[in-house]
Scaffold this active site. Structure first.
Site, PDB file in Angstrom:
ATOM      1  N   ASN A   9       0.863  -1.145  -0.015  1.00 14.92           N
ATOM      2  CA  ASN A   9      -0.185  -0.239  -0.011  1.00 14.92           C
ATOM      3  C   ASN A   9       0.813   1.547  -0.010  1.00 14.92           C
ATOM      4  OD1 ASN A   9      -1.414   2.400   0.131  1.00 14.92           O
ATOM      5  ND2 ASN A   9      -2.081   1.513   2.641  1.00 14.92           N
ATOM      6  N   TRP A  10       1.643   1.815  -1.283  1.00 18.88           N
ATOM      7  CA  TRP A  10       1.621   3.151  -1.737  1.00 18.88           C
ATOM      8  C   TRP A  10       1.238   3.926  -0.325  1.00 18.88           C
ATOM      9  CZ3 TRP A  10       3.857   2.756  -7.329  1.00 18.88           C
ATOM     10  CH2 TRP A  10       4.798   1.891  -7.361  1.00 18.88           C
ATOM     11  N   LYS A  11       0.835   4.419  -0.537  1.00 20.47           N
ATOM     12  CA  LYS A  11      -0.966   5.447   0.416  1.00 20.47           C
ATOM     13  C   LYS A  11      -0.056   6.826  -0.894  1.00 20.47           C
ATOM     14  CE  LYS A  11      -0.418   3.280   5.268  1.00 20.47           C
ATOM     15  NZ  LYS A  11      -0.358   3.699   6.274  1.00 20.47           N
ATOM     16  N   HIS A  97      -9.118   1.161   4.208  1.00 19.32           N
ATOM     17  CA  HIS A  97      -8.575   1.472   5.247  1.00 19.32           C
ATOM     18  C   HIS A  97      -8.343   2.379   6.811  1.00 19.32           C
ATOM     19  CE1 HIS A  97      -4.550   2.893   6.374  1.00 19.32           C
ATOM     20  NE2 HIS A  97      -3.208   1.928   5.354  1.00 19.32           N
ATOM     21  N   GLU A  99      -6.824   4.973   7.507  1.00 15.19           N
ATOM     22  CA  GLU A  99      -7.228   6.227   6.544  1.00 15.19           C
ATOM     23  C   GLU A  99      -8.220   6.913   6.744  1.00 15.19           C
ATOM     24  OE1 GLU A  99      -3.028   5.720   5.353  1.00 15.19           O
ATOM     25  OE2 GLU A  99      -2.027   5.101   7.208  1.00 15.19           O
ATOM     26  N   GLU A 169      -5.674  -4.585  10.255  1.00 21.56           N
ATOM     27  CA  GLU A 169      -4.365  -4.019  10.723  1.00 21.56           C
ATOM     28  C   GLU A 169      -4.730  -2.899  12.118  1.00 21.56           C
ATOM     29  OE1 GLU A 169      -2.757  -2.783   6.882  1.00 21.56           O
ATOM     30  OE2 GLU A 169      -4.108  -0.933   7.135  1.00 21.56           O
ATOM     31  N   GLY A 175       2.607   2.929  11.238  1.00 22.01           N
ATOM     32  CA  GLY A 175       3.208   3.569  10.537  1.00 22.01           C
ATOM     33  C   GLY A 175       4.036   4.459  12.280  1.00 22.01           C
ATOM     34  N   SER A 215       3.210  -2.374  10.602  1.00 21.22           N
ATOM     35  CA  SER A 215       4.978  -1.503  10.210  1.00 21.22           C
ATOM     36  C   SER A 215       5.630  -3.210  10.176  1.00 21.22           C
ATOM     37  CB  SER A 215       5.138  -1.720  11.694  1.00 21.22           C
ATOM     38  OG  SER A 215       4.366  -0.785  12.004  1.00 21.22           O
ATOM     39  N   GLY A 236       2.286  -1.309   4.739  1.00 22.70           N
ATOM     40  CA  GLY A 236       2.311   0.842   4.077  1.00 22.70           C
ATOM     41  C   GLY A 236       4.060   1.292   4.228  1.00 22.70           C
ATOM     42  N   GLY A 237       5.020   1.703   4.911  1.00 26.93           N
ATOM     43  CA  GLY A 237       6.550   2.254   4.300  1.00 26.93           C
ATOM     44  C   GLY A 237       7.245   1.047   3.759  1.00 26.93           C
TER      45      GLY A 237
HETATM   46  P1  13P Z   1       2.884   0.970   7.900  1.00 27.93           P
HETATM   47  O1  13P Z   1       3.401  -0.973   6.923  1.00 27.93           O
HETATM   48  O2  13P Z   1       3.556   1.767   7.061  1.00 27.93           O
HETATM   49  O3  13P Z   1       2.536  -0.035   9.630  1.00 27.93           O
HETATM   50  O4  13P Z   1       1.322   0.917   7.482  1.00 27.93           O
HETATM   51  C1  13P Z   1       0.404  -0.086   6.682  1.00 27.93           C
HETATM   52  C2  13P Z   1      -1.051   0.431   6.207  1.00 27.93           C
HETATM   53  O5  13P Z   1      -1.533   1.330   6.734  1.00 27.93           O
HETATM   54  C3  13P Z   1      -1.173  -0.701   5.366  1.00 27.93           C
HETATM   55  O6  13P Z   1      -2.236  -0.263   4.911  1.00 27.93           O
END
Ligand code: 13P
Length: 253
Positions: A9-11, A97, A99, A169, A175, A215, A236-237
């Site tokens: 997930n590149w966001k 998600h 977010e 999640e 994050g 994470s 994500g990251g």
């Molecule tokens: P991180 O891997 O950066 O914690 O993000 C997780 C996430 O929200 C994937 O959708």
């Protein structure tokens, strides 16, 4: 065996050139995926077509949108429909998600509408659930995520439900560098699977991939994914770092 999925997930990260370079670097590894394994890149809307073109020749590499709108089409300036996503070549869409729930106030009801539209247009929803820190600290996480599933998914038939991917999640792990332990992830995933089994039957529940997100890194993926009910990750990251994400692909069961 259940599908095992490494989803990036590149966001809202990377410009177009950086996005192409990242994909090229990961795909150049030529990691072969057996039939039960998949890699999914959830990229920003403007990159869907480019990402599909790059992944098209590779078996079991797919592209996902990170969101979709809850109406089929019409005067909704700035929104993106499931049809647009499908016609760009993507076959997955992340729905719900944390977010989106938090910053865009997406309710369980709106998410149920998105799920229905995605399924109608042959997109596989990656449905996200997970609790905030305050809920975990009060010990109510099981009931909380069960309700998220109930409110957005329990109207589905068992047949439709089989087409869904779940991502657990925990918000406190997103994050933050704070990962759920493998045991915590397994406990939640097993709990989610039993919630699904009660509603849709054990055979359906046994087929549904439940990904862990929060994470996930190259260094912890193997331990998390080795848990029997953890069927890969939504990352994500670490998905923005080619070396990390390839390690995560290699960690799939
Ligand atoms: P991180 O891997 O950066 O914690 O993000 C997780 C996430 O929200 C994937 O959708």
């Amino acid at each position: 065996m259940r599908q095992q999925i490494a989803a990036a997930n590149w966001k809202m990260n990377l410009d177009y050139k950086q996005a192409k370079t990242l994909l090229d670097t990961i795909l150049a590894q030529q990691i072969m995926l057996e039939a039960h394994r998949k890699v999914v890149f959830a990229v920003p809307f403007p990159y869907l077509r480019m990402a599909r073109k790059k992944t098209k020749e590779m078996v079991n590499y797919e592209v996902s949108a990170q969101n979709c709108y809850q109406k089929k089409s019409g005067a909704f300036t700035g929104e993106v429909s499931v049809e647009m996503i499908h016609s760009s070549g993507a076959r997955y869409v992340i729905i719900g998600h944390s977010e989106r729930r938090e910053y865009f106030h997406e309710s369980d009801q709106v998410l149920a509408e998105k799920i229905n539209l995605a399924l109608e247009h042959r997109l596989t929803p990656i449905f996200c659930c997970g609790e905030a820190l305050s809920i975990r600290e009060s010990g109510k996480q099981d009931a909380y995520v069960a309700e998220q599933l109930a409110n957005s998914l329990f109207h589905l038939t068992p047949d439709a439900m089989q087409k869904i991917v779940i991502a657990y999640e925990p918000i406190w792990a997103i994050g933050t560098g704070k990962t759920a332990t493998a045991a915590q992830a397994q406990e939640m995933h097993a709990g989610l699977r039993s919630v699904l089994a009660r509603q849709f039957g054990q055979p359906v529940a046994d087929l549904i991939p439940i990904l862990y997100g929060g994470s996930v890194k190259g260094s912890n993926a193997k331990e998390l994914f080795s848990q029997p009910d953890v069927d890969g990750g939504l990352v994500g990251g670490a998905s923005l770092i080619a070396e990390d994400f390839t390690a995560i692909i290699h960690a799939l069961k």
